[in-house]
Scaffold this motif. Structure first.
Motif, PDB file in Angstrom:
ATOM      1  N   MET A   1       0.841  -1.189   0.000  1.00 13.74           N
ATOM      2  CA  MET A   1       0.000   0.000   0.000  1.00 13.74           C
ATOM      3  C   MET A   1       0.879   1.243   0.000  1.00 13.74           C
ATOM      4  O   MET A   1       2.017   1.216   0.451  1.00 13.74           O
ATOM      5  CB  MET A   1      -0.910   0.040   1.233  1.00 13.74           C
ATOM      6  N   LYS A   2       0.354   2.337  -0.521  1.00 15.96           N
ATOM      7  CA  LYS A   2       1.057   3.610  -0.516  1.00 15.96           C
ATOM      8  C   LYS A   2       0.845   4.295   0.828  1.00 15.96           C
ATOM      9  O   LYS A   2      -0.277   4.409   1.320  1.00 15.96           O
ATOM     10  CB  LYS A   2       0.554   4.523  -1.641  1.00 15.96           C
ATOM     11  N   ALA A   3       1.918   4.730   1.412  1.00 13.97           N
ATOM     12  CA  ALA A   3       1.864   5.454   2.679  1.00 13.97           C
ATOM     13  C   ALA A   3       2.768   6.678   2.563  1.00 13.97           C
ATOM     14  O   ALA A   3       3.464   6.857   1.562  1.00 13.97           O
ATOM     15  CB  ALA A   3       2.302   4.549   3.822  1.00 13.97           C
ATOM     16  N   PHE A  24       5.928   6.250   0.341  1.00 13.26           N
ATOM     17  CA  PHE A  24       6.739   5.037   0.349  1.00 13.26           C
ATOM     18  C   PHE A  24       5.796   3.840   0.266  1.00 13.26           C
ATOM     19  O   PHE A  24       4.594   3.942   0.533  1.00 13.26           O
ATOM     20  CB  PHE A  24       7.626   4.962   1.606  1.00 13.26           C
ATOM     21  N   GLU A  25       6.353   2.727  -0.125  1.00  7.03           N
ATOM     22  CA  GLU A  25       5.567   1.507  -0.270  1.00  7.03           C
ATOM     23  C   GLU A  25       5.639   0.706   1.028  1.00  7.03           C
ATOM     24  O   GLU A  25       6.717   0.303   1.462  1.00  7.03           O
ATOM     25  CB  GLU A  25       6.107   0.664  -1.432  1.00  7.03           C
ATOM     26  N   THR A  35       0.655  -4.019  11.392  1.00 13.81           N
ATOM     27  CA  THR A  35       0.556  -2.737  10.690  1.00 13.81           C
ATOM     28  C   THR A  35      -0.298  -1.802  11.533  1.00 13.81           C
ATOM     29  O   THR A  35      -1.373  -2.168  12.000  1.00 13.81           O
ATOM     30  CB  THR A  35      -0.082  -2.918   9.307  1.00 13.81           C
ATOM     31  N   VAL A  36       0.213  -0.582  11.718  1.00 14.73           N
ATOM     32  CA  VAL A  36      -0.463   0.400  12.558  1.00 14.73           C
ATOM     33  C   VAL A  36      -0.717   1.667  11.757  1.00 14.73           C
ATOM     34  O   VAL A  36       0.189   2.194  11.101  1.00 14.73           O
ATOM     35  CB  VAL A  36       0.388   0.742  13.803  1.00 14.73           C
ATOM     36  N   GLU A  37      -1.948   2.133  11.786  1.00 22.89           N
ATOM     37  CA  GLU A  37      -2.263   3.464  11.266  1.00 22.89           C
ATOM     38  C   GLU A  37      -1.975   4.460  12.383  1.00 22.89           C
ATOM     39  O   GLU A  37      -2.538   4.362  13.477  1.00 22.89           O
ATOM     40  CB  GLU A  37      -3.732   3.555  10.863  1.00 22.89           C
ATOM     41  N   VAL A  38      -1.073   5.397  12.124  1.00 20.54           N
ATOM     42  CA  VAL A  38      -0.699   6.365  13.148  1.00 20.54           C
ATOM     43  C   VAL A  38      -1.800   7.427  13.257  1.00 20.54           C
ATOM     44  O   VAL A  38      -2.159   8.069  12.276  1.00 20.54           O
ATOM     45  CB  VAL A  38       0.651   7.029  12.832  1.00 20.54           C
ATOM     46  N   LEU A  39      -2.322   7.602  14.455  1.00 14.93           N
ATOM     47  CA  LEU A  39      -3.411   8.555  14.680  1.00 14.93           C
ATOM     48  C   LEU A  39      -2.908   9.920  15.126  1.00 14.93           C
ATOM     49  O   LEU A  39      -3.501  10.946  14.772  1.00 14.93           O
ATOM     50  CB  LEU A  39      -4.384   7.997  15.725  1.00 14.93           C
ATOM     51  N   ALA A  40      -1.860   9.943  15.916  1.00 15.65           N
ATOM     52  CA  ALA A  40      -1.348  11.217  16.420  1.00 15.65           C
ATOM     53  C   ALA A  40       0.077  11.049  16.911  1.00 15.65           C
ATOM     54  O   ALA A  40       0.438  10.010  17.477  1.00 15.65           O
ATOM     55  CB  ALA A  40      -2.232  11.734  17.562  1.00 15.65           C
ATOM     56  N   HIS A 101       1.413   5.247   8.229  1.00 11.36           N
ATOM     57  CA  HIS A 101       1.330   3.837   8.611  1.00 11.36           C
ATOM     58  C   HIS A 101       2.733   3.305   8.900  1.00 11.36           C
ATOM     59  O   HIS A 101       3.716   3.778   8.314  1.00 11.36           O
ATOM     60  CB  HIS A 101       0.704   2.991   7.494  1.00 11.36           C
ATOM     61  N   LEU A 102       2.795   2.313   9.789  1.00  8.36           N
ATOM     62  CA  LEU A 102       4.067   1.692  10.141  1.00  8.36           C
ATOM     63  C   LEU A 102       3.874   0.190  10.322  1.00  8.36           C
ATOM     64  O   LEU A 102       2.817  -0.249  10.793  1.00  8.36           O
ATOM     65  CB  LEU A 102       4.605   2.259  11.464  1.00  8.36           C
ATOM     66  N   ASN A 103       4.882  -0.577   9.969  1.00  5.37           N
ATOM     67  CA  ASN A 103       4.961  -1.976  10.366  1.00  5.37           C
ATOM     68  C   ASN A 103       5.904  -2.051  11.566  1.00  5.37           C
ATOM     69  O   ASN A 103       7.069  -1.645  11.475  1.00  5.37           O
ATOM     70  CB  ASN A 103       5.498  -2.851   9.231  1.00  5.37           C
TER      71      ASN A 103
END
Length: 332
Positions: A1-3, A24-25, A35-40, A101-103
């Motif tokens: 995914m594109k992040a 980045f990919e 995988t984490v979607e960063v909220l803040a 996003h981060l792994n």
């Protein structure tokens, strides 16, 4: 995914000029990862100093900005258990949190109370424990005791006022300008004073003969000595920063004749020497207070990842009335 993340390859005197948001990919999570979607993720003074090259420890370049934050799990590798999709988590320190996003290693993610404000929780890792520990690690304070701090309008200063109140401690809160008084009082402080040569005299009119054994200094320069002069014999000054850009200045007479002690505090050193269980206990205690709304920081503005340059410029500005926070997926 594109992040997207905020990346920099050089350092320089104008921090917003060296960093930018780039795509980045992001691959699927590898074994042991989520995988984490960063909220803040907040921008701390140390982040700005890292961009300018003035901080005590600098990461190798190129690198991604951001040292703390909160996210939501969106996926996990097949071998990860006990971390459901949708779980709100505290990100590990220095993970490059200015990212959409981060792994990350699943074992490094700390689940947080659901339903709590992610912006407030995102500031949990650095400033609240700094205030928490400076009130605990140096002087054996009891309810009713007095503590004096400068930079009381800073994020750490605001947390210190609230934590001291929870413990039944009285605070004397010093600022460098008159227009900062209202914000400090809004955080719950009763006594707010503008720094100056006559600070000890004004302090004594408040505390009378009561001892003041602990001073917290984030300014340096002559402000350090002003705090030291307010202390009782045998008192301790704890320094954790130099907002003035100057070294701590204290006349030897306060060390020699008043038995004043000057010590330093850096949270990274505490992380290194403290067992993991003890660290987690501190974070759990603070997270509980934040989740219940008992511990809060002022937030001046939130910026999306595409606004990283504007966000850094705002964080580097001298006269703010709250924290600058990156909410990465916020529309620019």
């Amino acid at each position: 995914m594109k992040a997207k993340h905020a990346r920099y390859e050089t350092r320089g005197p104008v921090p917003q000029d060296v960093i930018s948001a780039v795509e980045f990919e992001l691959p699927p999570p590898a074994s042991g990862q989520a995988t984490v979607e960063v909220l803040a993720s907040p921008i701390n003074p140390s982040d700005v100093l890292t961009l300018t090259g003035e901080y005590g420890i600098l990461p190798p370049l190129p690198t991604i900005g951001g040292n703390e934050g909160v996210g939501r799990v969106t996926a996990a590798a097949d071998d990860v258990s006990g971390l459901a999709v949708g779980t709100l988590v505290l990100l590990p320190i220095s993970c490059g949190s200015w990212s959409t996003h981060l792994n990350l290693p699943a074992k490094a993610l700390v689940p947080l109370p659901p339903g709590a404000d992610p912006v407030q929780l995102s500031m949990l890792t650095i400033n609240p424990p700094t205030a928490w520990l400076m009130l605990s690690e140096f002087v054996d304070l009891q309810p009713g005791d007095w503590v004096i701090q400068n930079a009381a309008n800073s994020a750490v200063g605001g947390y210190l006022v609230q934590i001291a109140a929870m413990r039944g401690l009285n605070t004397l809160n010093v600022v460098r300008r008159e227009d900062a008084i209202a914000a400090v009082k809004a955080s719950g402080a009763e006594h707010v004073l503008v720094d100056g040569d006559d600070l000890p005299k004004r302090v004594r009119t408040i505390v009378g003969e009561a001892p003041v054994r602990l001073a917290i200094d984030c300014v340096g320069g002559l402000s350090t000595e002003n705090l030291a002069r307010c202390l009782s014999e045998g008192g301790t000054v704890v320094n954790y920063g130099a907002m003035s850009g100057e070294r701590c200045m204290i006349s030897p007479r306060y060390f020699v004749f008043r038995d004043i002690t000057l010590k330093g505090f850096w949270l990274s050193q505490w992380f290194k020497r403290t067992p993991a269980a003890q660290r987690m206990a501190v974070f759990a205690d603070i997270a509980k207070q934040v989740a219940q709304g008992k511990l809060r920081a002022r937030v001046q503005a939130e910026y999306g990842i595409d606004q990283i340059k504007e966000a850094i410029a705002a964080a580097a500005a001298g006269e703010r009335e709250g924290k600058i926070v990156i909410t990465p997926t916020r529309n620019s």
